[in-house]
Design an enzyme around this catalytic site. Sequence first.
Site, PDB file in Angstrom:
ATOM      1  CG  PHE A   4      12.184  18.994  -3.487  1.00 15.64           C
ATOM      2  CD1 PHE A   4      11.263  19.715  -3.380  1.00 15.64           C
ATOM      3  CD2 PHE A   4      12.124  17.653  -4.134  1.00 15.64           C
ATOM      4  CE1 PHE A   4       9.830  19.313  -3.786  1.00 15.64           C
ATOM      5  CE2 PHE A   4      11.014  17.043  -4.636  1.00 15.64           C
ATOM      6  CZ  PHE A   4       9.788  18.064  -4.270  1.00 15.64           C
TER       7      PHE A   4
ATOM      8  NE  ARG B 134      -8.030   8.876   7.073  1.00 16.25           N
ATOM      9  CZ  ARG B 134      -8.218  10.323   6.951  1.00 16.25           C
ATOM     10  NH1 ARG B 134      -8.823  10.849   6.007  1.00 16.25           N
ATOM     11  NH2 ARG B 134      -7.450  11.091   7.764  1.00 16.25           N
TER      12      ARG B 134
ATOM     13  CE1 TYR C 214      -3.699   2.520   0.430  1.00 20.47           C
ATOM     14  CE2 TYR C 214      -2.032   3.565   2.299  1.00 20.47           C
ATOM     15  CZ  TYR C 214      -3.241   3.700   1.207  1.00 20.47           C
ATOM     16  OH  TYR C 214      -3.902   5.017   1.313  1.00 20.47           O
TER      17      TYR C 214
HETATM   18 MG    MG Z   1      -5.468   8.800   0.380  1.00 22.82          MG
END
Ligand code: MG
Length: 398
Positions: A297, A237, A180
Amino acid sequence: MGFFREIYKSAFRPSELKALMMIKLESDKFAPPKQPLRELAGELNDRDFAYAALSKVSRSFAVVIRQLPTGLKDAVCAFYLILRALDTIEDDMSVPDDEKIPLLLDFYNKTEIDGFTLEGIGDQEDYRVLLENYDKIIRFYKSLDKPYRDTISHACMEMGKGMAEFSEKEMVSIDDFDQYCYYVAGLVGIGLSDLFYHSGLESKVIADRKDWSNSMGLFLQKTNIIRDYHEDLYADRTFWPKEVWSMYAENLEDFAANPESADALNCLGLMVLDALRHIPDCLDYLSEIRDAQVLRFTAIPQIMAIATLAEVYNNVEVFKGVVKIRKGMAARVMTSDLTIDDVYLYFSRYLKKLLNKTTPYADHYHETRFLVNKIRLDIQNRRKALRAAKNITNEQPV
Ligand code: MG
């Protein structure tokens, strides 16, 4: 408001105070426009709208992105906004799956269609405005060089695929978790590295070592997932993999009910240990970066992440609310000229802080100390090699 509270927190740290002032001036200069994005959409050209949207949806990212060289900056800005738009679709739980999944899968194609916009999707006003004015982002994207567009399109396709897959799948094992995080963050790292390579600023190694780029993304993503336990729990979530938390609880929310419990802290410790294993790749990646602006960055978010991990480690507050690092610390990193040696020093410092928070009776005490000590030793050797290389160059006759 917030600014003065941060000044107070950094009151005994003069270098942070100075940095806070500098960042205040700097961010006032680059402050997001006061006008709502919805109004600006009618007034600004595509490129200006893109940058206004960027500063509205991610203030910290907008600050670091502005320091990149022009061509690369536009590509990174478009990349960020396109993926933000995709993520807005993923995150909107009011969109039914039979509508959401095809949209996630096909979003990279939609990004090629002139005039394409989406109405009524997004948890927040600015995200909704971004999608309603997506035609502007498409035109901005289409103004980029082809190699940049190809990279962005490919990442968007892969990420959409992964999001669609996980919208129907529970995150169980550590492998699922890695998978994921690869989709939502590793792909960003890999895409950015391609953009750096195409800009001509970075070597092919940076584009080719996708394992390093993936780790760069995973380290940031996992750190955020650990830190956001409480916020995500109440937004319904869950990103902590069941394989990990089920060793310590019946339900993930048990930790919030019992934040001081050994189970909660042991689970947190294991999540941190899992994130730490990405650091060697991140250091390899950062040491390979040639351009000073690209180094800033890429390194600034990594330094924030290790500082955050050191802060959340063994910290019961993770289960009670939001744990944040001092803005002064963040400001100091963001205003300094960052060399690779500074990056090593920051990592070493925060790893030491984490080491000092380990407790002998905790699970994974030895594993954590072993890994952290190993990384710190590696950093020492890298710094020695850096100094040796410098001396050799210095001693060379003119
Ligand atoms: Mg998302």
